[in-house]
Design a protein around this motif. Structure first.
Motif, mmCIF file in Angstrom:
data_model
loop_
_atom_site.group_PDB
_atom_site.id
_atom_site.type_symbol
_atom_site.label_atom_id
_atom_site.label_comp_id
_atom_site.label_asym_id
_atom_site.label_seq_id
_atom_site.Cartn_x
_atom_site.Cartn_y
_atom_site.Cartn_z
ATOM 1 N N UNK A 177 0.851 -1.183 0.000
ATOM 2 C CA UNK A 177 0.000 0.000 0.000
ATOM 3 C C UNK A 177 0.890 1.238 0.000
ATOM 4 N N UNK A 178 0.383 2.296 -0.473
ATOM 5 C CA UNK A 178 1.208 3.511 -0.549
ATOM 6 C C UNK A 178 1.220 4.244 0.787
ATOM 7 N N UNK B 90 2.671 11.263 6.437
ATOM 8 C CA UNK B 90 3.328 10.069 6.970
ATOM 9 C C UNK B 90 4.675 10.464 7.542
ATOM 10 N N UNK B 91 5.201 9.610 8.370
ATOM 11 C CA UNK B 91 6.484 9.908 8.980
ATOM 12 C C UNK B 91 7.587 9.700 7.943
ATOM 13 N N UNK B 92 8.391 10.699 7.792
ATOM 14 C CA UNK B 92 9.520 10.585 6.867
ATOM 15 C C UNK B 92 10.647 11.454 7.386
ATOM 16 N N UNK B 93 11.821 10.871 7.455
ATOM 17 C CA UNK B 93 12.934 11.604 8.016
ATOM 18 C C UNK B 93 12.697 11.846 9.495
ATOM 19 N N UNK B 94 13.155 12.954 9.997
ATOM 20 C CA UNK B 94 12.977 13.229 11.418
ATOM 21 C C UNK B 94 11.605 13.806 11.747
ATOM 22 N N UNK B 95 10.751 13.936 10.746
ATOM 23 C CA UNK B 95 9.477 14.623 10.941
ATOM 24 C C UNK B 95 8.295 13.661 10.836
ATOM 25 N N UNK C 202 10.493 12.044 0.987
ATOM 26 C CA UNK C 202 9.659 11.071 0.290
ATOM 27 C C UNK C 202 9.456 9.816 1.107
ATOM 28 N N UNK C 203 8.935 8.772 0.489
ATOM 29 C CA UNK C 203 8.694 7.525 1.218
ATOM 30 C C UNK C 203 9.987 6.926 1.771
ATOM 31 N N UNK C 204 9.853 6.206 2.854
ATOM 32 C CA UNK C 204 10.957 5.411 3.413
ATOM 33 C C UNK C 204 12.206 6.228 3.738
ATOM 34 N N UNK C 205 12.013 7.345 4.402
ATOM 35 C CA UNK C 205 13.155 8.147 4.856
ATOM 36 C C UNK C 205 14.020 8.672 3.716
ATOM 37 N N UNK C 206 13.444 8.796 2.554
ATOM 38 C CA UNK C 206 14.224 9.322 1.436
ATOM 39 C C UNK C 206 14.077 10.841 1.388
ATOM 40 N N UNK C 207 15.076 11.480 0.866
ATOM 41 C CA UNK C 207 15.051 12.943 0.793
ATOM 42 C C UNK C 207 15.826 13.400 -0.430
ATOM 43 N N UNK C 208 15.300 14.426 -1.059
ATOM 44 C CA UNK C 208 16.065 15.090 -2.122
ATOM 45 C C UNK C 208 15.979 16.592 -1.892
ATOM 46 N N UNK C 209 16.846 17.322 -2.520
ATOM 47 C CA UNK C 209 16.858 18.783 -2.383
ATOM 48 C C UNK C 209 16.817 19.426 -3.767
ATOM 49 N N UNK C 210 16.275 20.621 -3.797
ATOM 50 C CA UNK C 210 16.141 21.346 -5.074
ATOM 51 C C UNK C 210 16.274 22.829 -4.811
ATOM 52 N N UNK C 211 16.582 23.552 -5.877
ATOM 53 C CA UNK C 211 16.635 25.005 -5.766
ATOM 54 C C UNK C 211 15.208 25.544 -5.658
ATOM 55 N N UNK C 212 14.990 26.523 -4.804
ATOM 56 C CA UNK C 212 13.644 27.114 -4.718
ATOM 57 C C UNK C 212 13.293 27.875 -5.993
ATOM 58 N N UNK C 213 12.010 28.044 -6.213
ATOM 59 C CA UNK C 213 11.555 28.828 -7.367
ATOM 60 C C UNK C 213 10.306 29.614 -6.972
ATOM 61 N N UNK C 214 9.600 30.150 -7.954
ATOM 62 C CA UNK C 214 8.431 30.977 -7.667
ATOM 63 C C UNK C 214 7.312 30.191 -6.993
ATOM 64 N N UNK D 67 12.536 25.323 2.379
ATOM 65 C CA UNK D 67 11.917 24.708 3.557
ATOM 66 C C UNK D 67 11.758 23.221 3.373
ATOM 67 N N UNK D 68 11.157 22.602 4.379
ATOM 68 C CA UNK D 68 10.933 21.162 4.349
ATOM 69 C C UNK D 68 9.535 20.860 3.819
ATOM 70 N N UNK D 69 9.452 19.887 2.963
ATOM 71 C CA UNK D 69 8.179 19.491 2.362
ATOM 72 C C UNK D 69 8.071 17.971 2.354
ATOM 73 N N UNK D 70 6.832 17.527 2.374
ATOM 74 C CA UNK D 70 6.564 16.105 2.211
ATOM 75 C C UNK D 70 5.776 15.920 0.927
ATOM 76 N N UNK D 71 6.012 14.797 0.257
ATOM 77 C CA UNK D 71 5.303 14.546 -1.002
ATOM 78 C C UNK D 71 4.186 13.533 -0.758
ATOM 79 N N UNK D 72 3.026 13.850 -1.309
ATOM 80 C CA UNK D 72 1.909 12.915 -1.287
ATOM 81 C C UNK D 72 1.957 12.134 -2.600
ATOM 82 N N UNK D 73 2.272 10.830 -2.540
ATOM 83 C CA UNK D 73 2.417 10.075 -3.791
ATOM 84 C C UNK D 73 1.122 9.982 -4.593
ATOM 85 N N UNK D 74 -0.024 10.081 -3.934
ATOM 86 C CA UNK D 74 -1.289 9.909 -4.651
ATOM 87 C C UNK D 74 -1.553 11.049 -5.621
#
Lengths: 151, 228
Positions: free
Chosen positions: B86-87, B92-97, B194-206, B211-218
């Motif tokens: 299941x997704x 959901x808990x990811x990383x330290x958050x 992301x899922x399973x304690x995964x994390x990526x970083x990106x340059x901010x844009x408009x 900041x910290x964000x979580x992704x909803x896979x659905x």
């Protein structure tokens, strides 16, 4: 180490080219298993079925069955792309778990040939392409028409 | 005399001798050699089904921390080792958050539940980093490009980040938000858990501020950690 990796990559590429040339629409499956020592065995007339997320390859003599569980499926255009994460080899009455390292499985469920992602090659209709490496360094490549698909 | 005259007249009215044209020379027929039929190669399958002698009773691969250098007392965040059919349901808990209460940044393409995946539910699989959300990478396997890491000093945990694979759901997410991945570590980046304690970083844009964000896979949407 790099030479070994490069030769494995070349062997894998050669296997892919060979599979692409040999597998045609309507043909039954072909499977190549390359051991970590470089020896390759070819299996023709492999029956390929998909049930849920489990891809099953059955050898022509019916004595060997390789079940590969796949998940995390997403789409690249019309190609369904999944990750294999568990496998089980059944030989006669004995069954063994096969530890996987990584791999990819591509499905074309459409009625027309589709381009493989990031490749000039195509995948015939209702065909599966499996590429995986086991934890022991065995490469398994398989391509062929899906003989049966169950959801 | 009259007989001679008659013969002359007959000769005058007689048809001219037929001139047969030279015989036509038909070229010799070209014999095309019969096509050579190469028989399909006959494969002799090895008896006894598939041969994988080296893989019998092999242990599952251990997810190694390499190439992340782990400082003494620190350890790499664990990845999923079992099957979840299941997704992850956001939040959901990811990383330290674990508590994600911030603003949801809508996906500009308005993706509905699993619409980005032809309506098929995506769920993570074991062994692959982030359950395969960011690509077909197995954490710790050489050849996967490390993209920095996030260090949780409170829990002495290291979250390595890897390059997002093309055509992965994660790559789709970055495209939808117009984000470009970069190495984790420097401040003022968009940090996506992301899922399973995964994390990526990106340059901010408009669209997405640092900041910290979580992704909803659905829905492939981002939700910030807090309302700030």
């Amino acid at each position: 180490m790099n030479i070994v990796r490069r030769s494995a990559a070349v062997a894998g590429l050669a296997a892919l080219v060979w599979l692409a040339a040999s597998a045609q629409a309507g043909a039954v499956g072909v499977t190549l298993i390359q051991q970590s020592d470089g020896t390759v065995k070819t299996y023709a007339n492999v029956v390929m079925t998909l049930s849920g997320g489990t891809l099953t390859l059955r050898s022509a003599d019916g004595r060997g069955t390789l079940q590969i569980r796949t998940g995390a499926c997403s789409f690249v255009k019309s190609i369904r792309y999944c990750l294999p994460y568990a496998a089980r080899l059944t030989q006669g009455k004995r069954s063994h778990a096969i530890a996987l390292a990584y791999g990819s499985v591509f499905f074309n469920f459409t009625n027309s040939e589709q381009n493989l992602p990031h490749s000039s090659g195509g995948l015939a209709p209702h065909t599966v392409l499996l590429l995986l490496k086991t934890a022991r360094g065995t490469y398994v490549t398989a391509k062929g028409r899906l003989d049966e698909v169950r959801s | 005399m009259s007989l001679q005259l008659l013969m002359v007249l007959l000769a005058a009215v007689a048809p001219a001798p037929a001139y047969h044209s030279a015989p036509a020379y038909h070229p010799a027929p070209v014999y095309h050699p019969a096509p050579v039929y190469h028989p399909a190669p006959v494969y002799h399958p090895a008896p006894g089904g598939f041969s994988m002698p080296h893989d019998i009773n092999a242990r599952p691969p251990q997810i190694r921390p390499a190439p992340v250098r782990v400082a003494p007392g620190y350890h790499v965040a664990p990845q999923q080792q079992r099957t979840l059919a299941y997704p992850p349901h956001a939040p959901y808990r990811s990383g330290p958050y674990s508590g994600w209460h911030g603003r949801v940044i809508p996906n500009r393409y308005g993706r509905r539940n699993w619409g980005w995946n032809h309506g098929i539910i995506w769920y993570p699989v074991p062994y692959y980093w982030g359950g395969g959300f960011w690509g077909p990478w197995v954490a710790g396997v050489s050849g996967v490009a490390l993209f920095g890491s996030i260090i949780d000093y409170n829990d002495q945990m290291i979250f390595p980040s890897y390059q997002t694979g093309p055509s992965s759901p994660g790559a789709q997410l970055l495209y939808d938000y117009g984000l470009t991945q970069t190495d984790c570590g420097p401040p003022n980046l968009v940090v996506i858990w992301g899922p399973n304690n995964s994390v990526i970083c990106a340059y901010p844009n408009d669209m997405v501020a640092p900041g910290n964000y979580e992704v909803d896979p659905a829905t492939l949407t981002l939700q910030s950690l807090s309302a700030q």
